[in-house]
Design a protein around this motif. Sequence first.
Motif, PDB file in Angstrom:
ATOM      1  N   ILE A  12      41.215  50.642  33.686  1.00 36.50           N
ATOM      2  CA  ILE A  12      41.069  49.374  34.409  1.00 36.50           C
ATOM      3  C   ILE A  12      40.786  48.256  33.413  1.00 36.50           C
ATOM      4  N   ASP A  13      41.560  47.167  33.479  1.00 39.80           N
ATOM      5  CA  ASP A  13      41.235  46.009  32.642  1.00 39.80           C
ATOM      6  C   ASP A  13      41.353  44.724  33.467  1.00 39.80           C
ATOM      7  N   VAL A  14      41.100  43.583  32.815  1.00 39.16           N
ATOM      8  CA  VAL A  14      41.009  42.321  33.566  1.00 39.16           C
ATOM      9  C   VAL A  14      42.304  41.513  33.527  1.00 39.16           C
ATOM     10  N   THR A  15      43.393  42.148  33.126  1.00 48.40           N
ATOM     11  CA  THR A  15      44.626  41.381  32.933  1.00 48.40           C
ATOM     12  C   THR A  15      45.510  41.320  34.180  1.00 48.40           C
ATOM     13  N   GLY A  16      44.914  41.609  35.338  1.00 49.31           N
ATOM     14  CA  GLY A  16      45.636  41.403  36.592  1.00 49.31           C
ATOM     15  C   GLY A  16      46.439  42.586  37.085  1.00 49.31           C
ATOM     16  N   LYS A  17      46.325  43.715  36.392  1.00 48.00           N
ATOM     17  CA  LYS A  17      47.105  44.886  36.813  1.00 48.00           C
ATOM     18  C   LYS A  17      46.342  45.744  37.823  1.00 48.00           C
ATOM     19  N   ASN A  18      44.994  45.639  37.771  1.00 50.17           N
ATOM     20  CA  ASN A  18      44.163  46.475  38.639  1.00 50.17           C
ATOM     21  C   ASN A  18      43.432  45.576  39.617  1.00 50.17           C
ATOM     22  N   PHE A  19      43.790  45.656  40.883  1.00 49.75           N
ATOM     23  CA  PHE A  19      43.270  44.705  41.857  1.00 49.75           C
ATOM     24  C   PHE A  19      41.785  44.885  42.176  1.00 49.75           C
ATOM     25  N   GLU A  20      41.175  45.983  41.683  1.00 48.61           N
ATOM     26  CA  GLU A  20      39.724  46.154  41.871  1.00 48.61           C
ATOM     27  C   GLU A  20      38.952  45.148  41.018  1.00 48.61           C
ATOM     28  N   LEU A  21      39.586  44.629  39.954  1.00 42.26           N
ATOM     29  CA  LEU A  21      38.893  43.780  38.979  1.00 42.26           C
ATOM     30  C   LEU A  21      39.838  42.662  38.528  1.00 42.26           C
ATOM     31  N   ILE A  22      39.761  41.508  39.206  1.00 45.34           N
ATOM     32  CA  ILE A  22      40.677  40.415  38.847  1.00 45.34           C
ATOM     33  C   ILE A  22      39.918  39.091  38.677  1.00 45.34           C
ATOM     34  N   PRO A  23      38.979  39.024  37.700  1.00 42.91           N
ATOM     35  CA  PRO A  23      38.231  37.774  37.504  1.00 42.91           C
ATOM     36  C   PRO A  23      39.138  36.615  37.077  1.00 42.91           C
ATOM     37  N   PHE A  24      40.295  36.918  36.522  1.00 43.60           N
ATOM     38  CA  PHE A  24      41.198  35.856  36.067  1.00 43.60           C
ATOM     39  C   PHE A  24      42.424  35.714  36.974  1.00 43.60           C
ATOM     40  N   GLY A  25      42.353  36.301  38.151  1.00 38.96           N
ATOM     41  CA  GLY A  25      43.500  36.282  39.040  1.00 38.96           C
ATOM     42  C   GLY A  25      44.579  37.234  38.536  1.00 38.96           C
ATOM     43  N   GLY A  26      45.807  36.985  38.944  1.00 36.69           N
ATOM     44  CA  GLY A  26      46.887  37.877  38.521  1.00 36.69           C
ATOM     45  C   GLY A  26      48.240  37.274  38.821  1.00 36.69           C
ATOM     46  N   GLY A  27      49.271  37.961  38.416  1.00 30.51           N
ATOM     47  CA  GLY A  27      50.625  37.505  38.703  1.00 30.51           C
ATOM     48  C   GLY A  27      51.002  36.251  37.939  1.00 30.51           C
ATOM     49  N   ARG A  28      51.923  35.485  38.479  1.00 34.40           N
ATOM     50  CA  ARG A  28      52.456  34.306  37.777  1.00 34.40           C
ATOM     51  C   ARG A  28      51.412  33.239  37.501  1.00 34.40           C
ATOM     52  N   ARG A  29      50.408  33.146  38.410  1.00 31.37           N
ATOM     53  CA  ARG A  29      49.400  32.094  38.243  1.00 31.37           C
ATOM     54  C   ARG A  29      48.124  32.598  37.585  1.00 31.37           C
ATOM     55  N   ILE A  30      48.193  33.723  36.894  1.00 32.75           N
ATOM     56  CA  ILE A  30      47.008  34.252  36.211  1.00 32.75           C
ATOM     57  C   ILE A  30      46.439  33.186  35.266  1.00 32.75           C
ATOM     58  N   CYS A  31      45.131  33.227  35.079  1.00 32.63           N
ATOM     59  CA  CYS A  31      44.438  32.229  34.253  1.00 32.63           C
ATOM     60  C   CYS A  31      45.078  32.095  32.865  1.00 32.63           C
ATOM     61  N   LEU A  32      45.422  30.850  32.513  1.00 34.48           N
ATOM     62  CA  LEU A  32      46.034  30.604  31.196  1.00 34.48           C
ATOM     63  C   LEU A  32      45.013  30.744  30.074  1.00 34.48           C
ATOM     64  N   GLY A  33      43.738  30.627  30.429  1.00 30.81           N
ATOM     65  CA  GLY A  33      42.688  30.684  29.411  1.00 30.81           C
ATOM     66  C   GLY A  33      42.243  32.098  29.082  1.00 30.81           C
ATOM     67  N   LEU A  34      42.872  33.103  29.684  1.00 29.68           N
ATOM     68  CA  LEU A  34      42.418  34.491  29.499  1.00 29.68           C
ATOM     69  C   LEU A  34      42.332  34.903  28.018  1.00 29.68           C
ATOM     70  N   PRO A  35      43.366  34.719  27.207  1.00 32.13           N
ATOM     71  CA  PRO A  35      43.276  35.162  25.811  1.00 32.13           C
ATOM     72  C   PRO A  35      42.152  34.457  25.050  1.00 32.13           C
ATOM     73  N   LEU A  36      41.971  33.145  25.327  1.00 29.16           N
ATOM     74  CA  LEU A  36      40.892  32.400  24.666  1.00 29.16           C
ATOM     75  C   LEU A  36      39.533  32.915  25.121  1.00 29.16           C
ATOM     76  N   THR A  37      39.409  33.104  26.447  1.00 25.91           N
ATOM     77  CA  THR A  37      38.141  33.548  27.018  1.00 25.91           C
ATOM     78  C   THR A  37      37.732  34.918  26.478  1.00 25.91           C
ATOM     79  N   ILE A  38      38.691  35.856  26.425  1.00 25.06           N
ATOM     80  CA  ILE A  38      38.378  37.204  25.929  1.00 25.06           C
ATOM     81  C   ILE A  38      37.803  37.107  24.515  1.00 25.06           C
ATOM     82  N   ARG A  39      38.305  36.186  23.719  1.00 24.14           N
ATOM     83  CA  ARG A  39      37.809  36.045  22.342  1.00 24.14           C
ATOM     84  C   ARG A  39      36.456  35.345  22.280  1.00 24.14           C
TER      85      ARG A  39
END
Length: 88
Positions: A12-39
Amino acid sequence: MPERFLGLDNQIDVTGKNFELIPFGGGRRICLGLPLTIRMLYLMLGSLINSFDWELEDGVVPETMNMEDKFGLTLQMAQPLRAVPKKL
Ligand code: HEM
């Protein structure tokens, strides 16, 4: 109950593939800041933990903390957590 994800690092990770855990949303409108935030997230959190002593307000201790949640679009604490930074 974030501990429910312990030990599932590879499943399970936060990149929108596992719907149990989607703090950044998912699909086409997934959070653009995800890579920055993870760092940045671990760096910021680690700096805050290292730079201050933290206390809960009004003599509350973790054991007596109100963990009730409030129903809504996203899950929120019924009584918001207030952590108070003290000088080291
Ligand atoms: C802990 C930090 C963050 C969380 C939890 C978060 C969460 C989210 C969520 C849930 C969405 C909606 C995704 C969806 O509709 O499926 C979103 C969208 C977005 N986020 Fe973040 N975000 C964070 C940080 C950031 C940062 C640092 C940036 C920019 C530097 C950013 C830029 C955006 C943008 C531009 C969108 C709109 C994407 C779109 O609608 O196409 N976010 N974010």
